[in-house]
Motif scaffolding. Structure first.
Motif, PDB file in Angstrom:
ATOM      1  N   ARG A 182     -13.598 -61.263 -24.550  1.00 37.47           N
ATOM      2  CA  ARG A 182     -14.303 -61.673 -25.781  1.00 37.47           C
ATOM      3  C   ARG A 182     -13.892 -60.763 -26.929  1.00 37.47           C
ATOM      4  O   ARG A 182     -13.650 -61.226 -28.044  1.00 37.47           O
ATOM      5  CB  ARG A 182     -15.813 -61.602 -25.581  1.00 37.47           C
ATOM      6  N   LEU A 183     -13.813 -59.449 -26.653  1.00 38.36           N
ATOM      7  CA  LEU A 183     -13.397 -58.512 -27.692  1.00 38.36           C
ATOM      8  C   LEU A 183     -11.951 -58.797 -28.088  1.00 38.36           C
ATOM      9  O   LEU A 183     -11.608 -58.829 -29.278  1.00 38.36           O
ATOM     10  CB  LEU A 183     -13.545 -57.071 -27.188  1.00 38.36           C
ATOM     11  N   LEU A 184     -11.106 -59.020 -27.085  1.00 42.60           N
ATOM     12  CA  LEU A 184      -9.696 -59.301 -27.371  1.00 42.60           C
ATOM     13  C   LEU A 184      -9.539 -60.601 -28.142  1.00 42.60           C
ATOM     14  O   LEU A 184      -8.725 -60.708 -29.056  1.00 42.60           O
ATOM     15  CB  LEU A 184      -8.902 -59.368 -26.059  1.00 42.60           C
ATOM     16  N   GLU A 185     -10.338 -61.581 -27.762  1.00 40.82           N
ATOM     17  CA  GLU A 185     -10.272 -62.882 -28.425  1.00 40.82           C
ATOM     18  C   GLU A 185     -10.656 -62.749 -29.903  1.00 40.82           C
ATOM     19  O   GLU A 185     -10.049 -63.381 -30.776  1.00 40.82           O
ATOM     20  CB  GLU A 185     -11.232 -63.844 -27.705  1.00 40.82           C
ATOM     21  N   ALA A 186     -11.655 -61.906 -30.175  1.00 44.43           N
ATOM     22  CA  ALA A 186     -12.082 -61.712 -31.563  1.00 44.43           C
ATOM     23  C   ALA A 186     -10.941 -61.112 -32.384  1.00 44.43           C
ATOM     24  O   ALA A 186     -10.663 -61.547 -33.508  1.00 44.43           O
ATOM     25  CB  ALA A 186     -13.316 -60.802 -31.603  1.00 44.43           C
ATOM     26  N   VAL A 187     -10.266 -60.112 -31.801  1.00 47.18           N
ATOM     27  CA  VAL A 187      -9.145 -59.486 -32.507  1.00 47.18           C
ATOM     28  C   VAL A 187      -7.997 -60.482 -32.648  1.00 47.18           C
ATOM     29  O   VAL A 187      -7.344 -60.561 -33.691  1.00 47.18           O
ATOM     30  CB  VAL A 187      -8.674 -58.230 -31.743  1.00 47.18           C
ATOM     31  N   TRP A 188      -7.770 -61.245 -31.614  1.00 48.13           N
ATOM     32  CA  TRP A 188      -6.664 -62.201 -31.594  1.00 48.13           C
ATOM     33  C   TRP A 188      -6.824 -63.251 -32.693  1.00 48.13           C
ATOM     34  O   TRP A 188      -5.892 -63.565 -33.433  1.00 48.13           O
ATOM     35  CB  TRP A 188      -6.604 -62.823 -30.203  1.00 48.13           C
TER      36      TRP A 188
END
Lengths: 484, 484
Positions: A182-188
């Motif tokens: 979820r954190l990575l997706e937000a940055v992505w």
């Protein structure tokens, strides 16, 4: 413990490598025609990385057993790791096959990055033993694993995962994509917008991460870093300052960028310009060598991932303890780490003295001159050293030190170490004079009876003649004898 | 170059420390009554970190000049860094005061994390010289700085910032909050939701970062990491797989969590439980020591931030080159790095041999036995070493090595190094026998005439008697003489 792995791609291969290198046999099923090649390549990377990462003697690796079916792979398994492609109906089918063949007590961990345990468990016979165990690539190095799904099964799974050097984080409530993604997706999403709108290239975004906050996040996370930013006024003060920014129209995340051909083209071209000079193989090795270096640096500081590595090494030592049986004493072993070699691929000169010094430390502990003793303000300092370099050694070699006590008096003792390679040949010898000191006063002082008695016991075993080179100095060269 | 800093909080203090430690004088204005204490504390942290980070001799630090007004601080400045609180009307007032007093050619960099150059420039006399130069905390360690605002002014600013060891990233189009903080903001919002909904605690979120993708981001960024994940099929393939996830309802970022008292309480309490056992001071040192270790690990791999550190060290060496004037030769200096000290705070035993080995390498280069020479398949190997440990040294000390050639023949040479502390006293001596070898065959071979002639030239200067300890071995202890 019997391990089975269903699926052997990059993630499955990483799991397999981690279990094998920790000493477990692994039964593998993957119908992909190139599965053996892919797993072999991941295992080669993993072996290289582990040999460079750890200084402790590695466990004897487990054996890999290629199964012809799910049934054959899981029949005797205690723990099964499922890493098949991210399609729910496929996961359901595989889980059903596993349940049909595996012992009723076997745990099933899924590498899924998106599905929740409640989804995986639909239609299962023993749903309580099905868990999410979601790792991060490269699985053989990064310790974190998200464990979702509660109860006794999760506790057992965490024990197993800790045993292979992982850092399980149990997630209290299941959500889509767990936490890390979820954190990575937000940055992505945000990064895609930045590229889409021409604000920055992929390389500029990566540079801002890896020369900036990425360096903070390798050791502390988001909240601990911000706690420092809050300073003496504390976390509450920091939140008060930062909070209002949440109302600002900073991000475009209310919407989703269209990942159309034009955006894919742009990202692929920028990525080629940024990283295309390295092959994927080369990038993997660069990444792994960097991770090894970071892990070792944090181990020296006893922090974060460094504590995980230290715990693994303690486990390796506990399996194969250096035994003070026989004489010369064998109190220390060291594996030549990746950071220890020079441009020639040979162990750098000064690392010989590191191994010799660690062997001296092991001898000090052996006679009772340990941390508790030092805490009383007394220690032993090396005052003189004589090293003979006899052979080059390479990264990954396991070195064993044989130690003799060549003499002692009330304040001093004289040690001789031989650094042996796996074939028993000498790589170097070291002769060392140590002085017992009052560390506060910085002065030599006589040893107490207990230390002297321990030295006497060792000395009584030292009956062989001293080596010819003991006590010898560096022989002068008759100047110009052969240069004329 | 004359530097002025307006604002001396944690960010301003970090800028001041970076300029001072790079050798520049800095004029500072900050009306805060505790500004001198705060800057002093940041500078103390920064000095400690730089002494541990770099092995090269550091430049002589610049002087800090406390100004009584903006006018006094910027009057002669070439570069002015503005780090006042994040309120636009305050920034406009300070910029106006700077413009009224500073030379017309002076550059003005703003540390703003949120405002765009076009906003800062409103009402300015010389708007083109006003730029965003947004750093990340701790400013004295993290190299990245976002430079927003184009033209020749930005180019000059990037030169100045590179000169103090920073990694400027120029951002093509201005947007609110630039790039780094947009990415951080995206993660922050997601993390707040996770805590708010009770999915994970602050510590669990931090652990998932620092035992997982944070370790990747310290060395590669988002895109380069995903490039590897795409494997041989490439970035385009990866995007094709990952793309559909953007349509999934994974994040809650379409909305903004309400940072009410209850959420602030929860975060503050979780953060206390996670990190409260360390003071903020202690956390800063832990963070800095970890960053130093990571930087040094990446320097060894010549990658990412390690390349920045290496470039800084090259600059330091270029300013104060080790000169081979006089005799004994002074070819090598080393600063005792933070990673070199043991639990006693003293340099670890084997690091003495590292300094001695580096001095030997400097001597080899001095006589022409350099990388080009080695590329021909010949080198010199140390075969024997005799070290006398004479004094303890601490992190941050600068060591200088004096080198003599005690003898040589057609295949061998014998060196003597004295490691000197800043006061000229000896910390250790090393005597070393080196053998000239054919590295392919692994056999000794005679040196070519050029090397021998270089050795002759050095030998002609070595007229003093040899030290008494040269050629001596470790003296035997008469067994049990004093233990009875």
């Amino acid at each position: 413990m019997r391990i089975a792995a269903i699926g052997g791609g990059v993630i499955g291969g990483g799991w397999i490598a981690r279990f094998l290198l920790s000493g477990h046999d692994v039964a593998v099923f993957d119908p992909h025609p190139e599965a053996q090649r892919i797993v072999g390549e991941v295992l080669a990377n993993a072996t290289r990385a582990w040999e460079r990462l750890f200084q402790a003697p590695l466990p004897r690796p487990g054996r890999i057993l290629w199964a012809g079916s799910v049934d054959e792979a899981v029949r005797d398994a205690d723990y099964i790791q499922e890493s098949v492609p991210e399609r729910l109906e496929l996961k359901h089918r595989i889980i059903a096959e596993i349940e049909a063949a595996a012992p009723g007590t076997a745990l099933i961990g899924s590498s899924t990055s998106g599905f929740k345990p409640s989804e995986l468990r639909q239609g299962a016979r023993h749903p309580g033993r099905i868990l999410v165990a979601h790792p991060f690539n490269p699985v053989y190095l990064l310790p974190v694993v998200e464990v979702v799904g509660g109860g006794a099964a999760a506790e057992r799974a965490c024990e197993i995962l800790t045993g292979i050097g992982m850092k399980p984080v149990r997630i209290a409530r299941e959500i889509d994509a767990h936490i890390g993604d979820r954190l990575l997706e937000a940055v992505w999403r945000e990064a895609l917008w930045l590229v889409h709108d021409g604000i920055a290239t992929t390389e500029e975004i990566d540079d801002i991460i890896r020369f900036g906050f990425g360096l903070r996040w390798a050791q502390m996370g988001l909240f601990e870093t911000y706690r420092i930013a809050g300073g003496e006024a504390g976390m509450r003060h920091f939140l008060g300052q930062f909070g209002p920014a949440l109302k600002w129209p900073w991000t475009k995340l209310m919407d989703v960028p269209d990942l159309d051909e034009a955006l894919i083209d742009r990202i692929a071209a920028q990525s080629d310009a940024q990283s295309g000079r390295h092959s994927i193989r080369a990038l993997e090795r660069i990444r792994d060598d960097n991770l090894v270096g970071i892990f070792q640096a944090l181990k020296a500081n006893d922090w974060g991932v460094g504590q995980t590595v230290r715990a693994q090494e303690d486990g390796f030592y506990a399996r194969e303890p250096a035994r003070a049986e026989g004489y010369p004493l064998r109190l220390h072993q060291a594996r030549v780490s990746g950071g220890w070699v020079d441009y020639n691929g040979h162990m750098t000169e000064f690392r010989y003295l590191q191994v010799l010094g660690d062997a001296t430390d092991a001898f000090l502990i052996h006679i009772g001159l340990d941390a508790d003793y030092r805490a009383q303000g007394r220690s032993a300092y090396t005052v003189e050293t004589h090293i003979r370099h006899l052979a080059e050694v390479k990264a990954g070699e396991l070195l064993t030190v044989e130690t003799r006590l060549l003499g002692h008096d009330a304040k001093r003792f004289r040690l001789h170490h031989a650094i042996l390679r796996a074939d028993g040949s000498e790589a170097a010898t070291g002769e060392h004079m140590l002085l017992h000191v009052d560390t506060g006063a910085g002065r030599a002082m006589p040893m107490p009876p207990a230390l002297l008695q321990a030295l006497e016991r060792v000395a009584a075993q030292d009956r062989a003649p001293h080596p010819d080179h003991a006590g010898a100095g560096i022989r002068p060269i008759r100047q110009r004898e052969a240069t004329a």
